[in-house]
Design a protein around this motif. Structure first.
Motif: not given
Ligand code: NAD
Length: 354
Positions: A6, A185, A187, A190
């Motif tokens: 990330y 990824n 994150v 989301l």
């Protein structure tokens, strides 16, 4: 077990109704003294308001930003930067204006303060595009990433409803594809799901009342999230296909995205089931295939549904498929000619995915 990388992109974001009034203070925080404001001819009056608000820091306007960032426009804008001895660029407008600011920043190193007025999401990415001799080259450069972004939904109230819809679908495309792109990824996943949800809800509300500030706010919030996903996760089939089709056959950018998105999702559905589940859930349509839910959303908002309606010729579909598979790139489902040609035919006709 998940394995991922990330990378955060350091952009200061100021979001809210009237956030626009912080322009002078935000320029001050960047420590700059001479700000040149970029815009399209259509947004000149708003750019003048920006110069007035910047007071002694506002040194001028360059109002000739156009789609696809032609080299000749960059040269003219560079001349304006030199003439005004600007040490900062405010990009006030959509992806075209922000794209011009990026080209200038790459060459000069000047900081960009972006004030987006569409949902393109370009303000959150270091991705740039420059068109020379009819060919659009794209790349990534850290200098192209704006330092500050001011999101003010009231600036988007005048964005015509039909452009809002396709611009919103363009944003949804960033998030949808980011859910299965190679650099995705947890994150970003989301953000992607929330981005699709916020944008779809905002667009539905706009369909009821195009002057709703709450709806505009939801759309702009969605655009921000979707832009971050594009910046971090990268792209796959859908974006490459849109780049090929819009670039090679001179079709409008956001409309092309809106039309191709359901078909690209249908192509990738079997290879990215979790992404499809997330998209369908974000659209509130968990029992419907994501591709069909996206198609239905666009259709319910009156978006153009077929490439033939925005200027594509059927006789060019074979060539489009050839170009689309010419350069290899990563995609969850292998890129093969027959499948891409079939996808393009369905998008040309505007068929609802099964
Ligand atoms: P755009 O910037 O070309 O704007 C479309 C038109 O809408 C223009 O005439 C503009 O003046 C007008 N407009 C913009 N905001 C308005 C408002 N609030 N009210 C009234 N009119 C308004 O369109 P776009 O779709 O935002 O940007 C498309 C370009 O952005 C393409 O070149 C595309 O490649 C690029 N893009 C880049 C990225 C990236 O990450 N680099 C991401 C998405 C799009």
């Amino acid at each position: 077990m998940q394995t991922f990388i990330y990378t955060a992109h350091p952009v200061r974001v100021v979001f809210g109704t009237d956030a626009w009034s912080t322009l002078k203070d935000e320029a001050g925080l960047l420590g700059v003294r001479k700000v040149l404001v970029l815009c399209t001819p259509r947004q000149r009056a708003l750019a003048q308001q920006a110069v007035d608000a910047l007071a002694e820091r506002g040194v001028g306007i360059y109002d000739q930003a156009v789609m696809h960032v032609p080299v000749a426009t960059i040269r003219n804008a560079q001349e304006a930067v030199r003439r005004e001895r600007a040490d900062c660029i405010v990009a006030l407008g959509g992806g075209s204006t922000i794209g011009l600011a990026k080209a200038l920043a790459i060459e000069s190193g000047l900081p960009i303060l972006a004030v987006p007025s569409t949902y393109s999401g370009s303000e959150m990415t270091s991705i740039y595009g420059i068109t020379e001799d009819g060919l659009k080259k794209t790349g990534k450069d850290a200098r192209a990433l704006p330092r500050t972004v001011i999101y003010d939904p009231s600036l988007t109230l005048k964005l015509p409803f039909d452009i809002s819809v396709v611009s919103g679908m363009n944003a949804i495309a960033h998030a949808a594809e980011g859910l299965y792109a190679q650099e995705g990824n947890p994150v970003l996943a989301l953000m992607a799901e929330e981005g699709v949800r916020a944008m779809a809800n905002g667009l539905r509300q706009l369909g009821q009342n195009a002057n709703s500030l709450a709806a505009r706010s939801a759309c702009l919030y969605g655009a921000w999230l979707c832009g971050m996903v594009l910046a971090g996760a990268g792209m796959a089939l859908h974006h490459k296909l849109c780049h090929t089709v819009a670039g090679s056959f001179d079709l409008p950018h956001a409309q092309t995205h809106s039309i191709i998105l359901p078909h690209a999702m249908a192509y990738n559905a079997s290879a990215a089931p979790e992404a499809m589940q997330r998209i369908a859930r974000a659209l509130g349509q968990e029992t419907v295939p994501a591709a069909r839910a996206l198609y239905d959303l666009a259709q319910s908002l009156g978006a153009p549904m077929a490439l033939q309606d925005i200027g594509m010729r059927e006789s060019d579909l074979d060539r489009a498929a050839d170009i689309a598979i010419a350069t290899p790139y990563w995609n969850p489902r292998p890129i093969e000619h027959h499948g891409i040609r079939t996808l393009l035919q369905a998008a040309f006709e505007g068929r609802r995915p099964t």
